[in-house]
Design an enzyme around this catalytic site. Structure first.
Site, PDB file in Angstrom:
ATOM      1  N   GLU A  46     -17.269  62.094 -18.569  1.00 38.21           N
ATOM      2  CA  GLU A  46     -18.171  61.972 -17.231  1.00 38.21           C
ATOM      3  C   GLU A  46     -18.804  61.512 -17.440  1.00 38.21           C
ATOM      4  O   GLU A  46     -19.772  62.556 -17.966  1.00 38.21           O
ATOM      5  CB  GLU A  46     -16.933  63.252 -16.227  1.00 38.21           C
ATOM      6  N   LYS A 113     -12.531  58.622  -8.942  1.00 42.91           N
ATOM      7  CA  LYS A 113     -12.107  60.529  -9.162  1.00 42.91           C
ATOM      8  C   LYS A 113     -11.681  60.137  -7.520  1.00 42.91           C
ATOM      9  O   LYS A 113     -11.956  59.566  -6.778  1.00 42.91           O
ATOM     10  CB  LYS A 113     -13.135  60.977  -8.894  1.00 42.91           C
ATOM     11  N   CYS A 165     -11.385  65.140 -14.970  1.00 41.57           N
ATOM     12  CA  CYS A 165     -11.895  66.360 -14.645  1.00 41.57           C
ATOM     13  C   CYS A 165     -11.695  66.983 -13.388  1.00 41.57           C
ATOM     14  O   CYS A 165     -10.191  67.376 -13.775  1.00 41.57           O
ATOM     15  CB  CYS A 165     -13.495  66.556 -14.485  1.00 41.57           C
ATOM     16  N   LYS A 198     -13.486  79.764 -20.442  1.00 34.41           N
ATOM     17  CA  LYS A 198     -12.782  78.890 -19.916  1.00 34.41           C
ATOM     18  C   LYS A 198     -11.958  77.774 -19.907  1.00 34.41           C
ATOM     19  O   LYS A 198     -11.069  77.204 -19.955  1.00 34.41           O
ATOM     20  CB  LYS A 198     -14.067  78.343 -18.714  1.00 34.41           C
ATOM     21  N   GLU A 465     -30.135  93.098 -12.586  1.00 34.19           N
ATOM     22  CA  GLU A 465     -30.903  93.297 -12.138  1.00 34.19           C
ATOM     23  C   GLU A 465     -31.264  92.606 -10.881  1.00 34.19           C
ATOM     24  O   GLU A 465     -31.682  93.299  -9.417  1.00 34.19           O
ATOM     25  CB  GLU A 465     -32.210  93.983 -13.008  1.00 34.19           C
ATOM     26  N   LYS A 588     -36.506  87.693  -3.820  1.00 34.15           N
ATOM     27  CA  LYS A 588     -36.654  87.559  -5.310  1.00 34.15           C
ATOM     28  C   LYS A 588     -35.968  86.359  -5.851  1.00 34.15           C
ATOM     29  O   LYS A 588     -35.945  86.224  -7.246  1.00 34.15           O
ATOM     30  CB  LYS A 588     -36.197  89.139  -5.931  1.00 34.15           C
TER      31      LYS A 588
END
Length: 630
Positions: A46, A113, A165, A198, A465, A588
């Site tokens: 693709e 698509k 896809c 996957k 974290e 953050k």
């Protein structure tokens, strides 16, 4: 119909957005290889001309014009072969994601698509328009008219069509309509990002479709770290009537990985009664393969001269070091020593001659030495155990290793502030301040080393974290790339044990015997991450239920309580801490270095999970949790 035999091929390509020379060279190599092997139909991935990751540049008309010019170049290479090429097409103000069919130097048509990916990492509706089922249109480009839409093609009497896809992942996929139209072959050009396990889902998707629709099915994915964050595994699958005919090795270091199979089409083709499923993939092995390829492509595509790492001796930095070593090992295994040297474009010819005299094991260790520089930056709160862990790991893999202390710099900054506020800083009153200055003081020196080397600085933060902000901004979050920010701490800890026992990285024996600790408080306090936060397994469960399953705080509480992980009061404390820290630390996550997408979800606010920087912090929802046991 009489029996027709076609040689079908799919090619995975390692493309880069806007790198016309590289992208067309890979396409040309795939076409030439297919012609040499007498392939009838070659499927390419693709959007392989531009690269899938062009983002908002797809909204620029000039990019579409440039891509079409390259398509016309490609057309001339397709002598005596049918080639399917991924390219976007402008019609008026609408942009379509298409597969172009070129047969013997002539463009036959464009399939557009029909279903756009719009969840998780994907924002395709921002750029492209979905094409309606069963509709065919026409557009003009450079004075020539072309068909576009939901087209059916034919090769030597065999009808074929496309699923692009995301089309194949929907219940009402195009294949449901293709079968009734006599289609015997479905082609799927994809840009399907890597995520743990996957490939097992994709395998079932393709092989089960070939059985259900009684057809042959060819699938070709992109390969490598295309644009920085997303890694593609380069999967190529060819199946027919529920039987797998060809599957390649994933996550290879090649530019082009072509697989082919001869397929027979007739009215009496046998359909498998049962599908043969493969055993589940080893997630440890595949995540190391993805990290290795992701780092290699990031290094060479950013024109960097290797990596620099602040190696603390803890789990996260140790995994980053091993990932670079594994990058070299897998690269040499896949390309050979000289092929690896050539692809990095970092080494002069005299180096190639030198490496050619070494054994493979010696060459790998020497290459790690050239590409990875580590530094242990200790303080009075650092332990001998972590120093030994860092030093022995670096030496075992061949990395350059430096060590120095930063106590003088910490005292310098501390004295400045103490003079300004006219009081001494104490652990009782200034705990976070005194911890953070140690982490921040480490950044300037390691950045200096990175600049000297012309390298990439590896940030070592992990997903656990990131969820609660347990990292010092401008300290341990500093870096050019954060390769492991997409995976959680529990996974990392068991992965390191696997790397030691299965891959043979014996230098990990030291870190695998340590409890994770920031080592920022005085040693007498025996600081550990889990004492500061909560058990990592619990933190990861809360995170997944909150932001993958999208449950409310009280639902998360009820599930944890039902699991018996702890008593009600303890669980309430964990949930309150998690959601409070999550909300407080979104800023953050906005500033983290680019991270690879490795799991089935991530906390990256620039792709998978958006969250407001300022919010109410779940106050009402947490009050509701507190009232549940009253």
């Amino acid at each position: 119909m009489k029996e027709t035999r076609l040689t079908l091929a799919g090619a995975a390509l390692n493309q880069t957005p806007l790198d016309w020379e590289n992208n067309l060279q890979n396409i040309k190599e795939a076409i030439n290889e297919a012609i040499v092997n007498n392939v009838d139909i070659l499927l390419l991935p693709e959007l392989c001309i531009t690269g899938y990751g062009c983002e908002d540049l797809f909204l620029s008309p000039w990019l579409g014009e440039e891509a079409f010019k390259r398509l016309l170049q490609i057309k001339e290479w397709c002598d005596g072969i049918t080639v399917c090429v991924g390219v976007h097409i402008w019609i008026g103000k609408e942009v379509y994601n298409t597969a172009c069919v070129i047969r013997n130097k002539e463009i036959v048509g464009f399939t557009a698509k029909q279903f756009l990916a719009k969840d998780g990492l994907h924002y395709e509706p921002r750029w492209f328009t979905e094409w309606p089922a069963n509709q065919v249109g026409e557009f003009e480009m450079l004075g020539q008219k072309y068909q576009i839409g939901d087209l059916i093609y034919e090769e030597q009497g065999v009808k074929y069509a496309f699923e692009i896809c995301e089309d194949a992942w929907r219940p009402n996929r195009p294949a449901e309509r293709h079968m009734a139209k006599g289609v015997q072959l479905i082609l799927n050009p994809s840009a399907s990002h890597f995520a743990l396990s996957k490939t097992d889902v994709r395998y079932r998707l393709v092989v089960e479709a070939s059985k259900k629709y009684q057809c042959a099915y060819v699938y070709a994915n992109l390969l490598g770290n295309e644009a920085g964050k997303v890694i593609y595994d380069g999967e190529v699958l060819i199946a027919q009537n529920g039987k797998l005919l060809k599957r390649n090795e994933l996550l290879s270091f090649k530019n082009v990985d072509l697989e082919l199979a001869e397929v027979s089409f007739s009215e009496n083709s046998e359909v498998a009664t049962e599908i043969e499923y493969l055993p589940p993939i080893d997630e440890n092995r595949e995540v190391m393969a993805a990290l290795s390829l992701g780092l290699f492509d990031y290094m060479r595509k950013s024109h960097s001269r290797g990596f620099v790492l602040s190696l603390s001796g803890g789990a996260d930095s140790s995994l980053c070091a091993v990932a670079v070593a594994e990058m070299v090992r897998r690269g040499v295994e896949g390309l050979g020593v000289l092929g690896f040297l050539a692809k990095t474009q970092l080494f002069p010819l005299k180096d190639a001659a030198y490496f050619d005299t070494l054994s493979k094991a010696q060459a790998i260790k020497e290459l790690v030495n050239r590409l990875l520089t580590c530094a242990y930056q200790g303080t009075e709160n650092s332990s001998d155990d972590t120093f030994t862990s860092a030093k022995e790991l670096a030496h075992s893999i061949g990395a350059v290793f430096y060590s120095w202390t930063i106590d003088e710099q910490v005292k310098g900054y501390t004295s400045i502030i103490e003079g300004a506020i006219e009081r001494p800083l104490t652990w009782a009153e200034d705990d976070v301040t005194l911890q953070n200055i140690q982490a921040r003081v480490r950044a300037p020196s390691i950045w200096m080393l990175t600049n000297i080397k012309g390298a990439l600085l590896l940030a070592t933060s992990n997903r656990s974290e990131a969820a609660v902000g347990y990292a010092t901004m401008d300290g341990d979050t500093a870096g050019s790339i954060s390769p492991i920010a997409g995976i959680d701490k529990s996974f990392i800890r068991q992965l390191l044990v696997w790397c030691q026992t299965e891959l043979g990285y014996e230098g990990l024996q030291y870190v695998n015997n340590l409890q994770p600790s920031a080592e920022l408080r005085p040693a007498k306090e025996s600081q550990t991450d889990e004492k500061d936060l909560m058990p990592y397994d619990v933190l990861n469960q809360i995170e997944r239920m909150a932001f993958y399953d999208r449950l409310a705080p009280h639902e998360v509480y009820e599930k944890l309580l039902a699991s018996g992980v702890a008593d009600a009061e303890t669980i309430q404390g964990w949930i309150t801490k998690f959601y409070s820290l999550w909300s407080r630390n979104q800023w953050k996550r906005e500033r983290y270095a680019p991270a690879f997408h490795l799991d089935d979800y991530s906390l990256d606010p620039r792709s998978w999970l958006r969250f407001p920087i300022l919010s109410g912090g779940f106050r009402s929802e947490l009050n509701q949790v507190k009232g549940l046991d009253q």
